[in-house]
Design a protein around this motif. Sequence first.
Motif, PDB file in Angstrom:
ATOM      1  N   LYS A  21     -10.258  -2.273  -8.278  1.00 18.06           N
ATOM      2  CA  LYS A  21      -9.008  -2.546  -8.985  1.00 18.06           C
ATOM      3  C   LYS A  21      -8.878  -4.032  -9.320  1.00 18.06           C
ATOM      4  O   LYS A  21      -8.352  -4.380 -10.365  1.00 18.06           O
ATOM      5  N   GLN A  54      -9.804   1.001  -4.499  1.00 18.71           N
ATOM      6  CA  GLN A  54      -8.914   2.151  -4.405  1.00 18.71           C
ATOM      7  C   GLN A  54      -9.717   3.440  -4.352  1.00 18.71           C
ATOM      8  O   GLN A  54     -10.694   3.607  -5.087  1.00 18.71           O
ATOM      9  N   LYS A  75      -3.175   7.316  -9.394  1.00 12.98           N
ATOM     10  CA  LYS A  75      -2.469   6.041  -9.333  1.00 12.98           C
ATOM     11  C   LYS A  75      -2.011   5.681  -7.922  1.00 12.98           C
ATOM     12  O   LYS A  75      -1.939   4.515  -7.561  1.00 12.98           O
ATOM     13  N   SER A  86      -5.387   2.270  -1.200  1.00 10.35           N
ATOM     14  CA  SER A  86      -6.100   1.058  -1.623  1.00 10.35           C
ATOM     15  C   SER A  86      -6.368   0.193  -0.404  1.00 10.35           C
ATOM     16  O   SER A  86      -5.634   0.244   0.580  1.00 10.35           O
ATOM     17  N   GLU A 120     -13.613  -4.584 -13.231  1.00  8.64           N
ATOM     18  CA  GLU A 120     -12.418  -3.786 -12.982  1.00  8.64           C
ATOM     19  C   GLU A 120     -12.666  -2.333 -13.396  1.00  8.64           C
ATOM     20  O   GLU A 120     -13.303  -2.069 -14.421  1.00  8.64           O
ATOM     21  N   ASN A 121     -12.220  -1.393 -12.583  1.00  4.99           N
ATOM     22  CA  ASN A 121     -12.383   0.057 -12.757  1.00  4.99           C
ATOM     23  C   ASN A 121     -13.812   0.538 -12.556  1.00  4.99           C
ATOM     24  O   ASN A 121     -14.114   1.692 -12.842  1.00  4.99           O
TER      25      ASN A 121
END
Length: 91
Positions: free
Chosen positions: A9, A35, A40, A44, A60-61
């Motif tokens: 994240k 995470q 959502k 985390s 990121e991701n």
Amino acid sequence: MESKILRVKKCGVMTTVQSEKSENGVLQKRTLVLQELGGKYANSYVVIALGNLATIEWGENQLVVADLRFQTHEYNGQVFMDVVANEIVKL
């Protein structure tokens, strides 16, 4: 230790810290927010990457498999939990 498939994240900036455990007295350190998969509101973790692992820039991701070590320490009468990454592998 626990291995999990996680999503990156946030990837913090690499810093150098003083360390008596390191050969040259300094150690690279990076903080990541990882995470669990599942949406959502999945769990985390704020994870510390040390040494060579801290030199890697994580996107990121990005999906990773992380081997995490959960430990506690006491400081000034308070107990804190650390989550340290032993290994992180990009998927």
